[in-house]
Each structure stands twice: as C-alpha cells, then as structure tokens.
Design an enzyme around this catalytic site. Structure first.
Site, PDB file in Angstrom:
ATOM      1  CB  SER A 169      19.128  60.589  67.119  1.00  0.00           C
ATOM      2  OG  SER A 169      19.429  59.880  65.931  1.00  0.00           O
ATOM      3  CE  LYS A 170      22.522  56.589  72.960  1.00  0.00           C
ATOM      4  NZ  LYS A 170      21.748  55.586  73.648  1.00  0.00           N
ATOM      5  NE  ARG A 171      18.463  55.429  63.838  1.00  0.00           N
ATOM      6  CZ  ARG A 171      17.455  55.805  63.082  1.00  0.00           C
ATOM      7  NH1 ARG A 171      17.591  55.815  61.784  1.00  0.00           N
ATOM      8  NH2 ARG A 171      16.311  56.176  63.604  1.00  0.00           N
ATOM      9  CB  SER A 172      23.660  61.893  63.865  1.00  0.00           C
ATOM     10  OG  SER A 172      22.306  62.080  64.148  1.00  0.00           O
ATOM     11  N   GLY A 173      25.786  59.526  64.836  1.00  0.00           N
ATOM     12  CA  GLY A 173      27.180  59.141  65.077  1.00  0.00           C
ATOM     13  C   GLY A 173      28.012  60.220  65.751  1.00  0.00           C
TER      14      GLY A 173
END
Ligand code: GLU
Length: 485
Positions: free
Chosen positions: A255-259
C-alpha cells in the site's frame, strides 16, 4: 483462430500502483506474444473516485514503460468509444440492462436509502455488505411503469436465483463453483444512470471482443455474477486470469504506506524504467529456467500466463535494487551519465570532471541516490581517523604512511602530468625504488586524498579528478595528521 485481444482497464484514481502496472504488463505480453491487440479502456464511471490528472498518468506510464496500446481513446480501432463515460452517452449500458430485464435476469429497484439501511448486512471478504431482499422483484410491470413515470429514482439490479450453482473457470484458480443463493443482486445501473464496474466490465469486454482478462484477484469473488451475466446474454466468457495479491516484506498488502507502491514512487527513488518493468514481470510469473533479466522484447517472447503462480507475490525492494544495479551496469556510459548527472551535481559543486566520476560509480551503485555516499569526498575531504592508515594486508601503519606521504609529496610537487596514467607511472617508479608492494604506497595516498575506507576508484584516478592543487593539499593534510599521532 480468433485474434487475441486484451485490455488494460484502469480507473483514473491516482498514481499507477505496481499491481495495476503488472496487470497492464501481463495483458500487453499476452497480446504481443501472439501478435494480438492490446487495448486501453478508461473506466471512469465511478465519479466519486475520479482524480484530476490521473488519466494523464496512465498515458505517461504506458508510454514510458513501452506498453504501447494498439487501440484506445487516442487511437481508434473501431471498438470505441474507449472511455466508459463516453460509452454511457451512447446508451449501450441501458440498452443491455433493459434486455436483461426483458429476460427476467434483472429488475428495477426503487427502494430508498432508509429502507436499504434497515436491511441485513453480511461480512464478505472483510467488508460489510448489504444483502438486498429482492423486495422490488415482486413489483408488477404496471407498478414499475407508474413509478418510472412518476420519476422515482431507481437502480437496476441483477436477479440471481436462490437455487442452483454457477461455475466459472480461472486459468490460475481452476474451476470455481458457488451456490447462487450466495450471489447478491448487485446493482448494474446506478441511480445516476452510470453503470457499475460490475456491469460495465461485462458489456465492454464482450462488445470490444476481449479474449483474455487479467486483473487482481479482488475481482474473483464477483466473477460468478459476471459469468451469470455472460450466460444470460448468451455471450462467450473470456479467459480469466486473476492475479495474486502483491504484498510488502511483512506480507501485508502493498500500500501507499510501503513507500514504493507505485511506478511514480519507484522512479522518484531513482529506479530505471526497464528494471521496474522487468521486476514487475516476475511478481507472480517465472520462466522455466528461473532466468531473471529480461528486456521487454524478451518478455514478449518468453511470457506464458500458464506459469503465473497464485500464491501472493512479495515485493522485495532489496531484489529490485539488485536488479536495478544490473541495469545500470549494462547501460551505455552516455545514458548513464545523463541520468546520473543531477545526482552528481546535488553532491558535487566543484568543477570536477563529472563524467569520470560517473564512470567510477557506474558498477558500484544500485540506484542513483546511492551516488552521494560514494562521491561526497570529492566535494570536501571528510574528517577521518588516522587509524585508517593502518592496514594489515598492505603492511602499512601510521609511521610507514607518514614516510611514504612525505616522499610522495616531494615527488608530486614537481609532477606536471596529473593524468591517471602519468601519476601511476611516477608512483610505480617510486614503489620499485623502494622495493615494496604497490599497496604500501597507494593505500596511504588513497586514504589521504579521500579520507574514506572505501572509494569508487584508486588513488591515481581520484587525484586525476582532484587535480594537482587539491591533491597536494590533501596529502599535506594527511602528513599533518600523521605528524600529530
Ligand atoms: N477499473 C478496474 C480497476 O482499475 C479494472 C479491473 C479490470 O481489469 O477488470 O481495478
């Protein structure tokens, strides 16, 4: 044989997620492997999720990655329009929805929000969904006509039977059979007149002659309902290939949080397009011989969707970094320099020969941002510990280094030729006179001119870039440090 036709059908909702890129790539490869057509269809019927500029990102990414579409909104191939909101204007979805109503496979539903909110919910795939109770199915034709004439807002729902089963085939998951009673009467046409994805994907894939559908396995649980639509129309179901989830290193959905979940994120982090495409191809697919490096052309030749695995694919950034490094090594020097230049300039402001420095780091970095840590000493000699002069294998210590640097300073003060070769010849002569090993002399010099344990090149190559004045300044600084031990 029918010509293979695949489609990439993104919703313009933001950046190009790695999962979307993988679907696009596999669709492209399946088509191109058999000289088929790869089509782009923009699925913009969910007006709430629409993001300004997202369509441009789709075009830009396809162009950059080389996934050239044969047909799409910008390239008519006779199956247009290729944007769902434009298709809607042609009345196509309504026409087919009405056909289903005629066949008893769909019905108008006039239930208002309050009534729907009072209905039972069920948790499916972790999401709470409302189970419609077929209330409006019992309306007579006359009642429906009356409500339509009154202008009461409506949706059109699929009418799924309470008995029997539906079976469909997926290339990775095999045959899947579900009880029809588990299939909710999903909405086909929304109250704003737009079709849902659930309806539009079927109508479009059929009317656009699509033979193979590649998409994320989040659509797997809805596929029996799509198959029931195909069957209701008497249409042939396309080949389905539902791809496994892509997870991060912690086995959580990428997800976006994985960067690094999108193509844009990866480009920003200094990865090259070809390496990203190569890596994404391997997220679920592997060739028979476990080979890993493939150009797009080679992927076209070798890709076989039968070899896609259904177990989750882990996005391993360490592996991608390695692969990117391989691409940098193989890149021609000019292209590498062009791409490395902004990173070199961000670290080095002095007028050194950046092309030479680029060549030094080409085989040592995995991504461009690695450049800084390799070349920062050119800009400024770092503070370093005199203990670095002591090297067991080179048989050097602070005393031997002091002696060598003093001699070298005298020799290099009169040296005019500061080319790598020129410097090397001079220093090798000194080594011979001294009767020692190269490292005994080169180690202390390299330490003095770089202040670092590891450098992307040897002492003479570094001095060639630094030039006479700066090289001598650094050697003097080394002598000063060693004298104060
Ligand atoms: N618009 C859908 C998405 O972006 C497409 C799914 C499909 O390929 O059918 O997820």
């Amino acid at each position: 044989m029918t010509k293979i036709r695949t489609r990439y059908a993104p919703s313009p909702t933001g950046k190009m997620h790695v999962g979307n890129l993988r679907s696009a790539l596999y669709e492209f490869l399946i088509a191109k492997h058999d000289n088929g057509d790869f089509m782009l269809r923009i699925e913009d019927t969910d007006q709430e999720r629409f993001v300004e500029g997202a369509t441009e990102i789709i075009y830009r990414t396809l162009e950059k990655t080389g996934l050239k579409h044969d047909e799409g909104p910008d390239k008519d191939g006779g199956y247009g329009p290729y944007v769902q909101s434009e298709r809607m204007q042609t009345g196509i979805y309504m026409k087919y929805a009405k056909e289903l109503i005629e066949k008893g496979e769909a019905y108008y539903c006039f239930c208002d929000k309050e009534r729907l909110e009072s209905l039972k919910t069920e948790v499916v795939d972790g999401k709470e969904i409302m189970i419609y109770d077929k209330h409006c199915l019992s309306l007579s034709k006359a009642e429906v006509e009356a409500k339509l004439a009154e202008g009461i807002p409506f949706v059109i729902r699929q009418n799924n039977p309470m008995e029997g089963t539906t079976t469909f085939h997926d290339e990775l998951y095999g045959d899947i059979t579900v009880n029809n009673s588990e299939l909710d009467d999903m909405i086909l046409i929304k109250s704003d007149g737009y079709p849902t994805y659930n309806f539009a994907n079927v109508v479009d894939d059929h009317t656009m002659n699509i033979t193979h559908v590649v998409r994320g396995n989040e659509y797997l649980s809805s596929s029996p309902k799509y198959v029931r639509l195909y069957e209701a129309f008497g249409w042939e179901v396309p080949v389905y290939i539902h791809l496994p989830l892509i997870t991060d290193e912690n086995h959580k959905k990428l997800s976006k949080r994985s960067g690094h979940a999108s193509f844009e994120d990866l480009i920003e982090q200094g990865f090259v397009t070809e390496a990203i495409v190569n890596y994404v191809a391997l997220l679920g697919w592997s060739p028979e011989d476990n080979r890993e490096i493939f150009s797009l052309e080679e992927l076209i030749q070798n890709f076989d969707y039968h070899r896609v695995s259904k177990s989750p694919a882990v996005f391993d950034i360490v592996k991608l970094r390695w692969m990117n490094g391989e691409y940098l090594k193989a890149m021609d020097a000019d292209t590498f320099y062009e791409m490395a230049e902004p990173y070199l300039k961000a670290t080095i402001s002095k007028p050194y020969d950046l092309k030479k420095i680029a060549n030094m780091v080409k085989t040592r970095i995995e991504v461009f941002p690695d450049i800084a840590e390799h070349v920062d000493f050119f800009e400024e000699l770092p503070e370093y510990d005199v203990a670095m002069y002591t090297h067991k294998k080179m048989k050097t210590n602070t005393e031997t280094s002091l002696e060598v640097l003093k001699d070298v300073l005298t020799i290099l003060e009169t040296q005019e030729d500061y080319s790598n070769d020129g410097l090397y010849q001079t220093l090798v002569k000194y080594v011979e006179e001294k009767g020692c090993k190269n490292g005994y002399v080169m180690w202390p010099i390299r330490t003095a001119v770089s202040g670092k344990q590891m450098t992307p090149a040897g002492a003479t190559e570094i001095m060639e870039v630094l030039g006479k004045e700066e090289s001598l300044k650094r050697i003097r600084k080394g002598i000063e440090l060693l004298e104060n031990v």
